[in-house]
Each structure stands twice: as structure tokens, then as C-alpha cells.
Enzyme design. Sequence first.
Site, PDB file in Angstrom:
ATOM      1  N   HIS A 308       1.811  -7.107  17.958  1.00 16.27           N
ATOM      2  CA  HIS A 308       0.845  -6.145  17.423  1.00 16.27           C
ATOM      3  C   HIS A 308       0.519  -5.118  18.498  1.00 16.27           C
ATOM      4  CE1 HIS A 308      -2.742  -4.563  15.427  1.00 16.27           C
ATOM      5  NE2 HIS A 308      -2.264  -5.103  14.336  1.00 16.27           N
ATOM      6  N   ASP A 366       0.805 -10.363   8.824  1.00 13.78           N
ATOM      7  CA  ASP A 366       1.928 -10.440   7.872  1.00 13.78           C
ATOM      8  C   ASP A 366       2.713 -11.732   7.959  1.00 13.78           C
ATOM      9  OD1 ASP A 366       2.158  -7.043   8.624  1.00 13.78           O
ATOM     10  OD2 ASP A 366       1.700  -7.832   6.641  1.00 13.78           O
TER      11      ASP A 366
END
Length: 431
Positions: A308, A366
Site C-alpha cells: 500500500h 483487497d
Amino acid sequence: MAEKKFELTNLVTGKKSVAEVKSGTLGPDVLNIASLGKDHGLFTFDPGFMATAACESKITFIDGDEGVLLHRGIPIEQLAEKSNFLEVAYLLINGELPTGEQSAEFTNAIGHHTMINESLLRFFNGFQYNAHPMAMLSGVVASMSAFYHDSMDINNPRHREIFAHRIIAKIPTIAAAAYKHSLGQPFVYPRNDLDYGSNLLHMFFAVPCEPYHIDPVTAQALDLLFILHADHEQNASTSTVRLAGSTGANPYAAISAGISALWGPAHGGANEAVLAMLEQIGTVENVPKYLAKAKDKNDNFRLMGFGHRVYKNFDPRATIIRAMCHKVLAKLGKSDNPLFELALRLEEIALKDDYFVERKLYPNVDFYSGIIYSAIGIPPSMFTVMFAIARTVGWVAHWQEMISDPAMKISRPRQLYTGAGKRNYVEVGKR
Ligand code: SDX
């Protein structure tokens, strides 16, 4: 508090200037570089906006090192445990949790805007049955500006409110129409007596020839997934909505631009890519081979659902969704879900690998969401559509925050030009 300032010195010419440092409520200070051009004839250079605050916002705060996510100051863990999606939508857009009366009014407004113009439904007949649902979603949302032009004066607060109600209410209906089109099944109209998650399940899975039972566990899981995907600071799709909206484009066009940005596998498209990756890996025995591929700079394979830009610790949303997997799969009688077992083992092995530890690569929102969507019966091609439905409330909140700011300016970055120097046109016979 003493004003914070930075002295900037050009070490070649000795020219000095002073730049203001701005402090927020939480998080790092920012250096206001507005005078850099005037004082030093310089631009900043920051491809991918790795170190650039593009705006001031009061909506969401992320502490990537601590794995903290706050919506209007409230931790995501508390909202996940105590709130519901429409209440979080109200909080993001209006800045405070609604009173009982405000909540009822907002829920009623959303619940009575769920139908779309019948002509919009006919748009779906123009798509191939195998069109990707995100292509249908972005196209039909952009086309809403051709139908709802009576509420697109972006400078009128009431028009902005009507737009917010319409897009939040109608995006599940459009998503369901895309899904039904892909199945060749008749479209199922929304029902105003159902809550947001139940209505979506009804429109996705009901068929005219028999009653459809809405499972409360599934509806609750969907509502929680929507809360966890609602907003996330200036991520790529939200920044796209802000940039598109900064031109004065109508809000439906701005939201459609956000849908297109979210589609990318580096962003919201990762949830669909995670399922494909898990199916490609297949068994725990294959995990080392695929981790090696993910670490190989000559291989473009990446561990989807990992890493991320901001979180260098666990994504708090991933932690909540992983716990949800256990509960939802058990309640749906699918505890022995092989892909979930593989995902858990993959996370365990990756987080012991120096490559991932050194780069602080953890599961993101996700990584596990697709496991639940699959268990609910939603196909991978619809996973990013589900993300878009939830993120619409974040896009609306940021668009409203930007548009209602009198100091708003069109976003127009500069560049570092490294192309050819000035030269003359050469006739074709002399090239
Ligand atoms: C979302 O911004 C948001 O808030 C997004 C989001 C939201 O709610 O809006 O949280 C939703 O988009 C989550 C992210 C979903 N994307 C994926 O899961 C795709 C896989 N992840 C990567 O592509 C990547 O981690 C990103 C895109 C998420 C972040 O990319 P960055 O910040 O540009 O980091 P990077 O590519 O510079 O990576 C740093 C290093 C590199 O190695 P080195 O060059 O230092 O040797 O880490 C490596 C990368 O190669 N790396 C990975 C990896 N992610 C980063 N290596 C293998 N697998 C990965 N997944």
C-alpha cells in the site's frame, strides 16, 4: 504556537527564501511551496505524488505507520462494530453522525431515489453480454448527466444534495442492471422497503419466477464491506474525482472518472485480481514459487492484495475483513473454503519473508474481500463494482468538500520537460 517556517537556500546562488509550514489536526506538517516559483524559479518534482499533499481535507485520516483509519475522527473499528453504511455515508458527507431524525430523513431520501430512468435501462442492451461490468458502470453513470440535468448547478447547495442522494441511491441499481445484463436475466426493480444491502441482494439475485429470500447474515456482511470501502483520503480514484470536478464538470462525469480510475489492478481492480491469483497459485505447495515470482524484478507478477502507498503496517480494513471471513463463511456453512485457507497461508508465509517484511508489504483491503464476495455468490467480475458502490460515498464527500470551497481552483500540475529543444520544421523530402 510559534509560526513554523522553513528557510530555503539556493546553494549555487546563495538566494534565500522562507516557506510557511502548515500543521493539520493529525499527521505530518506540510511545506507550502506556493512561493517556490517566484522566489527561486523552481517547481517541485514528485511523480506519483509520493510526498505531495494535493489539498486540505477534513474527511478521512490515515496513519500508515500505525495502521490507523479515521472517518471524521472516528476509528474504522468503531464504525465497523457500531454503525451502518448509510450512517457512515452521512458522517462522511456532513461531518457529524446523524441524529435519529437526520438518519431517518437521509435513509428515506436515498430509499426513494433508487429507480433509474427507464431509458437508461435500455443502454444495457447496447453492451455485449460479456462486457466488463465496470465498463457498463462508468458509461451509464456518465450518461446520468444526460437525464438529471435539472440538478447539476454545482454552485447550488440543494442541487449538490440532490446529486448526492441520486448517485448513492442509484449506483446499486445500475450495478445490478449490469450484472443482470451479463447473465441475460431480466432486470429486477429496487424495493423501497429494503435496507441498502438487502436491496442490492434483491436486485442481484431475485428472479421473477420465484420468491427470493434475503439472508440477513449476507446483508449484514455486505453493509460492513461497504463501510470498510467507503473512503480512504486522496487515493487515486478520489484524486481523479477531485481533479475532474475541479474543472467544473458535472458531478456525474466526475464520479464516472473515479470509477474508471478505480478499475485499475493497482487500485480497486486488485480485489478481482486477488481471486485470479489465488486460483492461479492453487495450492499452498505452490506459494514459494509465486513468492519468488513476486520478488523477481524481471517478472511483472505482483502479490495482488499486498502492499500500500500509505499503510506500512496492517491495513485495519484487511484485519476486519479477515475476521469477517471466518464468521461469514461459518454462518454460510462454507468454512472449508479452500481459497480462504490458501489466502491465510499465503499471508502467513509472505509476512515471514524478508522481501515483504523489509518493504513493509502487508495485506490491504483487497486481499480478503473477494473471499466474502464469492461466498455471497458475487462473481469476480463484479468485485470492483462492489468497491465502486461503496466508494461513491467517499467520492461524493470529497467532491462536495472541494466544490463548496470558495478558494477552489482548477487542478493543473506542471512538469519537468526533457524532450527536444526548440527546432524548425523539416520538409518531408529533407528528413
Ligand atoms: C487500493 O491509495 C489507497 O488508499 C488505495 C486503497 C483505497 O482504499 O482507495 O487502499 C485501495 O488500491 C489498495 C491497493 C490494491 N493494489 C494491490 O493490491 C496491487 C498490488 N500492490 C502493488 O501494486 C503496490 O503495493 C501498490 C500499488 C498498492 C502501492 O505501490 P507503491 O506505493 O507505488 O509502492 P511501490 O510499487 O513503489 O513498491 C515498493 C516496493 C517495490 O520494490 P523495490 O523497487 O523497492 O525493490 O515494494 C514492491 C515493489 O516492487 N512491491 C511489491 C508489491 N507491492 C509493492 N512486490 C510484490 N508484490 C506486491 N504486491
